[in-house]
Design a protein around this motif. Structure first.
Motif, PDB file in Angstrom:
ATOM      1  N   LEU A 145      17.273  11.044  30.306  1.00 38.71           N
ATOM      2  CA  LEU A 145      18.363  10.737  31.234  1.00 38.71           C
ATOM      3  C   LEU A 145      19.625  11.533  30.959  1.00 38.71           C
ATOM      4  O   LEU A 145      20.547  11.512  31.757  1.00 38.71           O
ATOM      5  N   GLY A 146      19.689  12.190  29.789  1.00 40.03           N
ATOM      6  CA  GLY A 146      20.853  13.030  29.503  1.00 40.03           C
ATOM      7  C   GLY A 146      21.862  12.418  28.557  1.00 40.03           C
ATOM      8  O   GLY A 146      22.943  12.967  28.355  1.00 40.03           O
ATOM      9  N   ASP A 147      21.546  11.301  27.954  1.00 36.64           N
ATOM     10  CA  ASP A 147      22.405  10.676  26.950  1.00 36.64           C
ATOM     11  C   ASP A 147      21.557  10.533  25.691  1.00 36.64           C
ATOM     12  O   ASP A 147      20.521   9.856  25.723  1.00 36.64           O
ATOM     13  N   LEU A 148      21.973  11.165  24.593  1.00 32.37           N
ATOM     14  CA  LEU A 148      21.145  11.213  23.397  1.00 32.37           C
ATOM     15  C   LEU A 148      20.696   9.838  22.936  1.00 32.37           C
ATOM     16  O   LEU A 148      19.510   9.589  22.742  1.00 32.37           O
ATOM     17  N   ARG A 149      21.646   8.938  22.746  1.00 31.74           N
ATOM     18  CA  ARG A 149      21.272   7.621  22.226  1.00 31.74           C
ATOM     19  C   ARG A 149      20.332   6.898  23.180  1.00 31.74           C
ATOM     20  O   ARG A 149      19.314   6.339  22.764  1.00 31.74           O
ATOM     21  N   GLU A 150      20.651   6.907  24.457  1.00 34.49           N
ATOM     22  CA  GLU A 150      19.794   6.231  25.427  1.00 34.49           C
ATOM     23  C   GLU A 150      18.410   6.873  25.486  1.00 34.49           C
ATOM     24  O   GLU A 150      17.387   6.173  25.545  1.00 34.49           O
ATOM     25  N   ASP A 151      18.356   8.210  25.431  1.00 34.09           N
ATOM     26  CA  ASP A 151      17.070   8.897  25.455  1.00 34.09           C
ATOM     27  C   ASP A 151      16.237   8.570  24.216  1.00 34.09           C
ATOM     28  O   ASP A 151      15.037   8.304  24.307  1.00 34.09           O
ATOM     29  N   LEU A 152      16.866   8.564  23.044  1.00 37.73           N
ATOM     30  CA  LEU A 152      16.145   8.208  21.818  1.00 37.73           C
ATOM     31  C   LEU A 152      15.689   6.751  21.863  1.00 37.73           C
ATOM     32  O   LEU A 152      14.580   6.433  21.427  1.00 37.73           O
ATOM     33  N   GLU A 153      16.533   5.883  22.398  1.00 36.79           N
ATOM     34  CA  GLU A 153      16.130   4.473  22.532  1.00 36.79           C
ATOM     35  C   GLU A 153      14.916   4.341  23.436  1.00 36.79           C
ATOM     36  O   GLU A 153      13.983   3.599  23.130  1.00 36.79           O
ATOM     37  N   ARG A 154      14.933   5.051  24.552  1.00 37.26           N
ATOM     38  CA  ARG A 154      13.809   4.974  25.493  1.00 37.26           C
ATOM     39  C   ARG A 154      12.517   5.450  24.837  1.00 37.26           C
ATOM     40  O   ARG A 154      11.468   4.845  25.005  1.00 37.26           O
ATOM     41  N   VAL A 155      12.604   6.539  24.073  1.00 43.61           N
ATOM     42  CA  VAL A 155      11.412   7.066  23.405  1.00 43.61           C
ATOM     43  C   VAL A 155      10.961   6.110  22.299  1.00 43.61           C
ATOM     44  O   VAL A 155       9.763   5.859  22.125  1.00 43.61           O
ATOM     45  N   ALA A 156      11.909   5.540  21.558  1.00 44.19           N
ATOM     46  CA  ALA A 156      11.563   4.600  20.488  1.00 44.19           C
ATOM     47  C   ALA A 156      10.904   3.350  21.067  1.00 44.19           C
ATOM     48  O   ALA A 156       9.883   2.878  20.548  1.00 44.19           O
ATOM     49  N   VAL A 157      11.449   2.814  22.137  1.00 44.05           N
ATOM     50  CA  VAL A 157      10.889   1.616  22.757  1.00 44.05           C
ATOM     51  C   VAL A 157       9.513   1.936  23.347  1.00 44.05           C
ATOM     52  O   VAL A 157       8.574   1.142  23.221  1.00 44.05           O
ATOM     53  N   TRP A 158       9.371   3.114  23.974  1.00 40.98           N
ATOM     54  CA  TRP A 158       8.067   3.513  24.508  1.00 40.98           C
ATOM     55  C   TRP A 158       7.046   3.598  23.376  1.00 40.98           C
ATOM     56  O   TRP A 158       5.918   3.108  23.503  1.00 40.98           O
ATOM     57  N   THR A 159       7.427   4.194  22.259  1.00 39.20           N
ATOM     58  CA  THR A 159       6.534   4.327  21.108  1.00 39.20           C
ATOM     59  C   THR A 159       6.125   2.958  20.587  1.00 39.20           C
ATOM     60  O   THR A 159       4.944   2.698  20.329  1.00 39.20           O
ATOM     61  N   LEU A 160       7.092   2.077  20.439  1.00 31.65           N
ATOM     62  CA  LEU A 160       6.814   0.715  19.974  1.00 31.65           C
ATOM     63  C   LEU A 160       5.877  -0.004  20.940  1.00 31.65           C
ATOM     64  O   LEU A 160       4.902  -0.639  20.520  1.00 31.65           O
TER      65      LEU A 160
END
Length: 182
Positions: A64-79
């Motif tokens: 989405l273009g926001d580092l923290r939000e993008d990392l959160e999305r990937v972390a939650v997807w991984t989980l």
């Protein structure tokens, strides 16, 4: 045939557990000859690893273009992916030494996970943002998620995943428990 066999494998893992999945049962469920499954995959472990490999490539979240939000999305997807029925079993099959003695499955798994988390880091760097290193994200976000899911540690949820990302994105990037270490 591959799609039918993969679908049958996933269904059986959900119904009877990964340890009880056999090539004849998969072939019967998929409507194919067992010899075709044996010829292509050889063992149930290799088949589970192939399904795990395909599952890893599905549905990675869009940036989405926001580092923290993008990392959160990937972390939650991984989980979420690791926590869904059969997730740990597929992960274990993918990295099992009996599937690949040279550990190529383990390396491939690490490369896929790394690429998933590298994407938001690279995008942030392209925008000129300061971002943690990939190694730090792997150590402070990915490793705790995998550890806690594999060992069924209570409290491993979306909030926990987002908290790991918040810590790694905070100034200094300390993970919980790191403060005070020299």
């Amino acid at each position: 045939m591959r799609a039918a066999v993969h679908r049958a494998t996933e269904e059986l893992v959900h119904e009877v557990g990964a340890d009880n999945v056999t090539i004849p049962a998969v072939a019967r469920r998929a409507g194919v000859n067992p010899s075709s499954v044996y010829r292509r995959w050889g063992t149930a472990s290799a088949l589970l690893a192939d399904v795990a490999d395909r599952r890893q490539d599905e549905g990675t979240p869009e940036l989405l273009g926001d580092l923290r939000e993008d990392l959160e999305r990937v972390a939650v997807w991984t989980l979420t992916d690791l926590s869904r029925p059969g997730g740990v079993a597929f992960f274990r099959a993918e990295v099992a030494p009996d599937v690949d003695e040279r550990r190529a499955g383990l390396r491939a798994c690490l490369e896929r996970v790394s690429a998933r988390f590298r994407a938001p880091l690279d995008a942030a760097a392209e925008r000129g943002e300061t971002a943690p290193t990939l190694e730090r994200v792997l150590d402070r976000v990915v490793a705790p998620l995998y550890f806690r899911v594999v060992f069924s540690v209570p409290g491993t949820d979306e909030r926990y995943a987002r908290g790991l990302v918040a810590e790694v994105c905070a100034p200094g990037g300390d993970a919980p428990g790191d403060r005070g270490r020299g």
